[in-house]
Scaffold this motif. Structure first.
Motif, PDB file in Angstrom:
ATOM      1  N   GLU A  39      69.449 113.773  18.368  1.00  0.00           N
ATOM      2  CA  GLU A  39      70.714 113.406  17.589  1.00  0.00           C
ATOM      3  C   GLU A  39      71.201 114.314  16.722  1.00  0.00           C
ATOM      4  O   GLU A  39      72.706 114.129  16.878  1.00  0.00           O
ATOM      5  CB  GLU A  39      70.056 111.888  16.745  1.00  0.00           C
ATOM      6  CG  GLU A  39      70.152 110.669  17.805  1.00  0.00           C
ATOM      7  CD  GLU A  39      69.496 109.823  17.022  1.00  0.00           C
ATOM      8  OE1 GLU A  39      69.093 109.739  15.684  1.00  0.00           O
ATOM      9  OE2 GLU A  39      68.952 108.601  17.887  1.00  0.00           O
ATOM     10  N   ARG A  43      75.543 115.335  17.159  1.00  0.00           N
ATOM     11  CA  ARG A  43      76.468 115.543  15.832  1.00  0.00           C
ATOM     12  C   ARG A  43      77.027 116.661  15.959  1.00  0.00           C
ATOM     13  O   ARG A  43      78.189 117.050  15.581  1.00  0.00           O
ATOM     14  CB  ARG A  43      75.639 115.051  14.693  1.00  0.00           C
ATOM     15  CG  ARG A  43      75.288 113.467  14.302  1.00  0.00           C
ATOM     16  CD  ARG A  43      74.739 113.221  13.375  1.00  0.00           C
ATOM     17  NE  ARG A  43      74.281 111.793  13.288  1.00  0.00           N
ATOM     18  CZ  ARG A  43      75.217 111.074  13.161  1.00  0.00           C
ATOM     19  NH1 ARG A  43      76.503 111.217  12.427  1.00  0.00           N
ATOM     20  NH2 ARG A  43      74.824 109.702  13.108  1.00  0.00           N
ATOM     21  N   PRO A  52      84.756 112.238  18.440  1.00  0.00           N
ATOM     22  CA  PRO A  52      84.107 111.448  17.786  1.00  0.00           C
ATOM     23  C   PRO A  52      82.258 111.396  18.177  1.00  0.00           C
ATOM     24  O   PRO A  52      82.231 111.644  19.440  1.00  0.00           O
ATOM     25  CB  PRO A  52      84.640 110.108  18.167  1.00  0.00           C
ATOM     26  CG  PRO A  52      85.897 110.388  18.963  1.00  0.00           C
ATOM     27  CD  PRO A  52      85.635 111.708  19.500  1.00  0.00           C
ATOM     28  N   VAL A  53      81.531 111.186  17.197  1.00  0.00           N
ATOM     29  CA  VAL A  53      80.063 111.107  17.576  1.00  0.00           C
ATOM     30  C   VAL A  53      79.761 110.272  18.602  1.00  0.00           C
ATOM     31  O   VAL A  53      78.927 110.518  19.492  1.00  0.00           O
ATOM     32  CB  VAL A  53      79.109 110.937  16.330  1.00  0.00           C
ATOM     33  CG1 VAL A  53      77.673 110.937  16.708  1.00  0.00           C
ATOM     34  CG2 VAL A  53      79.420 112.249  15.381  1.00  0.00           C
ATOM     35  N   PRO A  54      80.280 109.036  18.555  1.00  0.00           N
ATOM     36  CA  PRO A  54      79.899 107.952  19.307  1.00  0.00           C
ATOM     37  C   PRO A  54      80.212 108.295  21.007  1.00  0.00           C
ATOM     38  O   PRO A  54      79.571 108.115  21.882  1.00  0.00           O
ATOM     39  CB  PRO A  54      80.587 106.833  18.984  1.00  0.00           C
ATOM     40  CG  PRO A  54      81.229 106.972  17.880  1.00  0.00           C
ATOM     41  CD  PRO A  54      80.996 108.416  17.475  1.00  0.00           C
ATOM     42  N   GLU A  57      77.715 110.786  22.468  1.00  0.00           N
ATOM     43  CA  GLU A  57      76.513 109.872  22.331  1.00  0.00           C
ATOM     44  C   GLU A  57      76.622 109.305  23.611  1.00  0.00           C
ATOM     45  O   GLU A  57      75.599 109.201  24.459  1.00  0.00           O
ATOM     46  CB  GLU A  57      76.372 109.292  21.315  1.00  0.00           C
ATOM     47  CG  GLU A  57      74.717 109.019  21.043  1.00  0.00           C
ATOM     48  CD  GLU A  57      74.411 108.004  19.686  1.00  0.00           C
ATOM     49  OE1 GLU A  57      75.151 108.270  18.832  1.00  0.00           O
ATOM     50  OE2 GLU A  57      73.407 107.357  19.822  1.00  0.00           O
ATOM     51  N   SER A  58      77.963 108.859  23.791  1.00  0.00           N
ATOM     52  CA  SER A  58      78.045 107.856  25.269  1.00  0.00           C
ATOM     53  C   SER A  58      77.885 108.927  26.286  1.00  0.00           C
ATOM     54  O   SER A  58      77.315 108.521  27.347  1.00  0.00           O
ATOM     55  CB  SER A  58      79.567 107.130  25.139  1.00  0.00           C
ATOM     56  OG  SER A  58      79.259 106.030  24.707  1.00  0.00           O
ATOM     57  N   SER A  61      74.543 110.113  27.160  1.00  0.00           N
ATOM     58  CA  SER A  61      73.456 108.823  27.641  1.00  0.00           C
ATOM     59  C   SER A  61      73.960 108.598  28.852  1.00  0.00           C
ATOM     60  O   SER A  61      73.174 108.027  29.752  1.00  0.00           O
ATOM     61  CB  SER A  61      73.574 107.614  26.848  1.00  0.00           C
ATOM     62  OG  SER A  61      74.798 107.040  26.718  1.00  0.00           O
ATOM     63  N   PHE A  62      75.014 108.937  29.346  1.00  0.00           N
ATOM     64  CA  PHE A  62      75.625 108.387  30.800  1.00  0.00           C
ATOM     65  C   PHE A  62      75.028 109.143  31.927  1.00  0.00           C
ATOM     66  O   PHE A  62      74.574 108.733  33.073  1.00  0.00           O
ATOM     67  CB  PHE A  62      77.039 108.530  30.863  1.00  0.00           C
ATOM     68  CG  PHE A  62      77.666 108.331  31.998  1.00  0.00           C
ATOM     69  CD1 PHE A  62      78.127 106.844  32.152  1.00  0.00           C
ATOM     70  CD2 PHE A  62      77.926 108.999  33.161  1.00  0.00           C
ATOM     71  CE1 PHE A  62      78.785 106.367  33.285  1.00  0.00           C
ATOM     72  CE2 PHE A  62      78.499 108.505  34.096  1.00  0.00           C
ATOM     73  CZ  PHE A  62      79.011 107.125  34.385  1.00  0.00           C
ATOM     74  N   LYS A  68      67.448 112.974  26.206  1.00  0.00           N
ATOM     75  CA  LYS A  68      67.891 112.436  24.703  1.00  0.00           C
ATOM     76  C   LYS A  68      66.408 112.691  23.924  1.00  0.00           C
ATOM     77  O   LYS A  68      66.409 112.521  22.919  1.00  0.00           O
ATOM     78  CB  LYS A  68      68.206 111.173  24.609  1.00  0.00           C
ATOM     79  CG  LYS A  68      69.540 110.982  25.476  1.00  0.00           C
ATOM     80  CD  LYS A  68      71.032 111.169  24.624  1.00  0.00           C
ATOM     81  CE  LYS A  68      71.015 110.333  23.227  1.00  0.00           C
ATOM     82  NZ  LYS A  68      71.376 109.062  23.744  1.00  0.00           N
TER      83      LYS A  68
ATOM     84  N   LEU B 167      78.979 102.191  20.529  1.00  0.00           N
ATOM     85  CA  LEU B 167      79.433 102.705  21.602  1.00  0.00           C
ATOM     86  C   LEU B 167      78.553 102.162  22.732  1.00  0.00           C
ATOM     87  O   LEU B 167      77.539 101.350  22.626  1.00  0.00           O
ATOM     88  CB  LEU B 167      78.903 104.381  21.690  1.00  0.00           C
ATOM     89  CG  LEU B 167      77.303 104.438  21.303  1.00  0.00           C
ATOM     90  CD1 LEU B 167      76.502 105.276  22.426  1.00  0.00           C
ATOM     91  CD2 LEU B 167      76.905 105.448  20.020  1.00  0.00           C
ATOM     92  N   LEU B 168      79.016 102.548  23.775  1.00  0.00           N
ATOM     93  CA  LEU B 168      78.350 102.189  25.273  1.00  0.00           C
ATOM     94  C   LEU B 168      77.252 103.357  25.502  1.00  0.00           C
ATOM     95  O   LEU B 168      77.566 104.369  25.607  1.00  0.00           O
ATOM     96  CB  LEU B 168      79.244 101.998  26.276  1.00  0.00           C
ATOM     97  CG  LEU B 168      80.197 100.911  26.339  1.00  0.00           C
ATOM     98  CD1 LEU B 168      80.860 100.925  27.590  1.00  0.00           C
ATOM     99  CD2 LEU B 168      79.311  99.396  26.178  1.00  0.00           C
ATOM    100  N   GLY B 170      74.117 104.819  28.053  1.00  0.00           N
ATOM    101  CA  GLY B 170      73.642 104.561  29.386  1.00  0.00           C
ATOM    102  C   GLY B 170      74.716 104.597  30.742  1.00  0.00           C
ATOM    103  O   GLY B 170      75.907 104.694  30.404  1.00  0.00           O
TER     104      GLY B 170
END
Lengths: 155, 778
Positions: A39, A43, A52-54, A57-58, A61-62, A68, B167-168, B170
């Motif tokens: 994490e 960041r 943006p952090v999200p 992160e998205s 994770s995709f 992770k 957020l989404l 996965g």
């Protein structure tokens, strides 16, 4: 944050017109050094690319090849696609699980081996196929399965 | 304008309108999940499929802009089949657990499946299981199995609010909505995602498993917590309020709420709620307390006359109640002493009062003294909405600390505390000295010149001045602290031909309504009341929904005033602070328990319906007024009911003429010793209001805020610490944390923090840090 990441971010950005395009190569480069994306790393990357952090992160994770969580030195992917399933990838997975004493998706306690599922690897001619640190091995038979765990690996 | 036909009906709409909105204007319902007018088109859920003639395939109505001569069919076998197919996909991994889902009965997934979906699924494979109760913060859980990934919540937080906390995560069927780094989301606006969620995925924790929609009663209401007075819908069951939702007003308001308004509804049921009458510290019967107070009133009137009785009205009353109190004072008691309990000294003439429509059109918005995010959160969201429409929006913060924040970037002028009015007058004098009124204000300021914390040049002051003069639609949000600001605002209005609208961000929430009900709200009246009380001229006080000790800027003076009155009667939902100063405390009824009208910061009157009965012995104030009149053997007839609405002016209170510009004195700067701090009060919607157990985890643990430099000097680390403060009038201890927007030498503290009363030391007071031991010995 490691000091060289800033330079890597500059290099990645220079290749593309927009910062978010540089995200994938930068994540790969950092993962190859860190072995996974924590994490904090996410960041840091967001800060480096001013994203943006999200968002980072998205994206992380995709894609299943961004880890992770910490993974082993030897990462074995077993293909679960149709051809491999017909040729016994389930048995192969069970065999490896038994050998390693871990479940699919886990890493051995000594941090040596991670056993992961992969969706179709597009190598049906090698079914059932596996990857050891992303290098194709196949067709894997019961006799050759153990070589996945012992053979020489290139990282 | 574009003309098109939808279901054989013609409509003309502006270019760029989406088919779904054009259909809605005709009253044709096109199903939607992902689309929301405030968020714009996305096309993620595919449920809004419609048929457009000459287009080969079905199209999504939410992403298709209208075109001249377009012919759209929103129903028909092709469309219905398309929607059925979409629903089949959406339901593949859905757990179909409607019987135990809070949303069951008010769920769009359920409704549209009923309307378009097939009776049974064809998918026999096992369903993918995900988390069913993942908390995303203290108030909200997400059931990831029920989520249709419409992204409304993610887009609302990221794009609309600008606080990217969702957020989404996965890919494909494994995608879930999650929080950043799996940390609880702490935005003030988090609760809106519950209203936005079209399915049963995002659920309110306090409401969870409380009711089925068909057991519920709903009432249209207005949020009572701050002067924005957002429109709400209150859900109650078996005499309890169990939920508050936003109530959108089409074309006027999106219906967003802050978490204070959405979750702070339980004040009626907290342990401290007053359910009995108390006389001299003992519980008594309602009849006994009414008789006793009636006899006090009778005796006081006989011995000292009408003017020895005073009324103090606080923030909890409706306009109708204020009107009843005023008439009772006039007609039954015969006193003119009716004051409104308040914390700030300023007054805003109605003629300057703007509306939220002004925010929608503004090109320049100025915050005076206070960050609207803290005091009136939904106004911040309205400013952000404007900023999204108009990225060129100029936002200027003028106050004792940096009032701007990253969600709506702006330019901050950080001044000495309490110098906003003088600074604004000074700025205007620089650019409009030829105007005689401005010239006079400039002269009165003498050699005043602002000291900026953080670099600001005289050049930038001039630029600011010109912006204020030349803006095409200027809106100022004023904290009401400095009474001289009124004159500066009037003078500024006099200089401008374009719209100059001021929105008062100060409370009590319904003060403009009290004014309409005939109770003058100017601070001088409150001051005169306190002075007369201290001089012993008041013998009986009715404090109705007020808490003088909490509200009045000088706590010691408030104590002295109450102590000097022979009999003090409090009517309210809770015990006032230091209840030993009150001789009678009787339980009142409040929001959601009485029908009434509230006026918000726009001067807009809005009706809030009662939905539950007052608990215990609590009664509306009119019941008490009637029985006290009875004790005096006087008639007090409230029929016919007063109608606060003026049928010519509509729901906005009619504007009156503007007063004259008064003088603006040069502010006095107190001497500061080394290491001293100036206290700066601010309104924080989470503090100082009605208590709530649900909100408890969100009440800031460190309400005080100081600069990093002061924090390291005083040994305050992360996440914060306790600080003892000594001023001229006493000592308090405060929990403080670092805020980089605060300049050195300033401590910002919200009004009404339990246990750390700002008014013990005074807003603007010079204080020094002392040890906590010293404070505890006070």
């Amino acid at each position: 944050m490691k000091p060289e990441w800033e330079l890597w971010a500059q290099e990645a950005k220079a290749e593309f017109p927009k910062a978010n395009s540089a995200l994938l190569p930068l994540l790969h480069r950092i993962q190859s050094q860190e072995h996974y994306l924590s994490e904090d790393t996410i960041r840091d990357v967001a800060v480096l690319l001013k994203l943006p952090v999200p968002y980072v992160e998205s994206v992380a994770s995709f894609y299943s090849l961004y880890y992770k969580n910490p993974v082993g030195k030897r990462i074995i992917h077993v293909c679960m696609g149709l051809s491999c399933a017909l040729n016994g990838s389930d048995e192969l997975m069970h065999h490896l699980e038994g050998k390693l004493g871990i479940q699919e998706g886990q890493t051995t306690p000594d941090g040596e081996v991670s056993l992961l599922e992969a969706e179709c690897l597009a190598a049906c001619n090698l079914a059932p196929v596996a990857q050891v640190n992303l290098r194709f091995v196949g067709p894997v038979t019961e006799d050759t399965a153990d070589q996945l765990l012992t053979g020489e690996v290139k990282s | 304008m574009i003309r098109l036909t939808i279901d054989d009906r013609e409509i003309t709409v502006p270019e760029g309108t989406m088919v779904v909105d054009a259909a809605q204007e005709l009253g044709i319902d096109v199903p939607i999940y992902c689309y929301h007018q405030a968020l714009g088109p996305l096309g993620a859920c595919r449920i809004c499929l419609v048929q457009v003639e000459k287009m080969p395939k079905l199209v999504t109505a939410c992403t298709t802009a209208v075109q001249e001569g377009m012919v759209v069919h929103t129903r028909g076998s092709a469309v219905d089949k398309g929607r059925q197919g979409v629903l089949e996909f959406l339901l593949i991994n859905h757990p179909l657990d409607c019987p135990v889902c809070d949303k069951g009965g008010e769920c769009f997934l359920q409704d549209y499946t009923f309307q378009y979906g097939s009776a049974a699924g064809r998918y026999d494979e096992p369903k993918i299981h995900k988390l069913k109760d993942a908390a995303i913060n203290e108030f909200i859980i997400i059931d990831q199995e029920r989520c249709v990934l419409c992204q409304r919540c993610v887009r609302f937080m990221g794009e609309y609010v600008g606080e990217e906390q969702l957020l989404l995560e996965g890919r494909g069927v494994e995608t879930v909505v999650s929080t950043v780094s799996h940390q609880p989301m702490d935005s003030q606006f988090s609760g809106n995602v519950i209203d936005l969620c079209p399915v049963g995925a995002l659920l309110s924790i306090p409401y969870r498993y409380k009711a089925r929609p068909w057991n519920l009663e709903r009432a249209e209401s207005v949020c009572p917590h701050c002067p924005v007075a957002c429109t709400t819908s209150v859900t109650s069951r078996e005499g309890h309020v169990i939920r508050v939702e936003g109530r959108p007003i089409p074309g006027h308001d999106w219906g967003w709420l802050c978490d204070r308004g959405r979750f702070g509804y339980d004040f009626g049921y907290v342990e401290d709620r007053l359910l009995n009458a108390w006389l001299d510290g003992e519980i008594t019967s309602a009849a006994e307390s009414t008789r006793t107070i009636g006899s006090w009133l009778n005796d006081t009137l006989e011995q000292h006359g009408g003017d020895s009785v005073a009324f103090l009205v606080g923030g909890q009353q409706t306009m109708e109640e204020a009107y009843q109190i005023r008439r009772f004072a006039d007609e039954v008691v015969g006193t003119s002493k009716v004051a409104v309990s308040r914390s700030v000294k300023g007054y805003l003439p109605l003629g300057l009062n703007g509306t939220f429509e002004d925010l929608d059109r503004a090109d320049t918005i100025v915050y005076l003294g206070q960050d609207p995010y803290d005091a009136v959160p939904v106004v911040h969201l309205k400013v952000r909405d404007r900023y999204r429409d108009n990225p060129g929006l100029k936002v200027i913060g003028i106050g004792a600390y940096d009032l701007t924040r990253s969600t709506v970037p702006g330019d901050a002028f950080v001044l000495e505390p309490g110098e906003e009015a003088a600074f604004l007058a000074y700025t205007l004098a620089k650019v409009a000295a030829s105007n005689p009124i401005i010239a006079r204000l400039g002269e009165e300021l003498g050699d005043f010149s602002p000291t900026f914390k953080g670099a600001k040049s005289e050049q930038e002051v001039e630029t600011l001045g010109r912006q204020l003069l030349e803006s095409e639609h200027l809106v100022l949000l004023w904290d009401g602290k400095d009474p001289h600001m009124e004159s500066v605002l009037l003078a500024l209005r006099g200089l401008r031909e374009d719209v100059t609208a001021v929105l008062p961000t100060f409370g009590p929430a319904n003060w403009r309504g009290f004014e309409r009900a005939g109770i003058a709200v100017d601070y001088d009246r409150l001051e005169a009341f306190v002075e007369e009380a201290i001089q012993g001229k008041i013998h009986l006080l009715f404090s109705i929904g007020a808490d003088l000790l909490r509200d009045y800027p000088d706590r010691e003076r408030a104590k002295a005033a109450l102590a000097a009155i022979d009999r003090v009667v409090s009517v309210g939902l809770f015990f006032p602070e230091q209840r030993e100063l009150y001789h009678a405390v009787i339980p009142g009824a409040g929001w959601s328990e009485v029908d009434g009208t509230y006026t918000n910061m726009e001067g807009r009157m809005q009706v809030a319906k009662a939905t539950v009965q007052p608990p215990g012995q609590s009664r509306p104030v009119r019941t008490y007024l009637g029985s006290w009149a009875h004790a005096l053997k006087k008639s007090f007839v409230l029929e016919p009911e007063w109608d606060p609405f003026d049928h010519n002016a509509g729901d906005l209170i009619a504007k009156d003429a503007l007063p004259e510009v008064q003088s603006v004195p040069k502010p006095a700067r107190p001497a500061m010793k080394d290491g001293a701090l100036r206290l700066v009060g601010t309104a924080l919607v989470m503090e100082g209001g009605m208590p709530s157990e649900i909100l408890q985890p969100r009440i800031p643990k460190y309400p005080g805020r100081i600069s990093l430099a002061d924090a390291s000097r005083l040994g305050i680390g992360e996440p914060g610490g306790e600080l003892g403060l000594r001023g001229q009038q006493g000592m308090i201890s405060v929990m403080v944390a670092v805020d980089e927007r605060i300049p050195q030498g300033v401590l910002v503290l919200p009004y009404g923090v339990v246990g750390s009363p700002l008014n013990q030391l005074g807003d603007g007071a010079v204080v020094e840090a002392v040890s906590l031991e010293e404070v505890s010995l006070r």
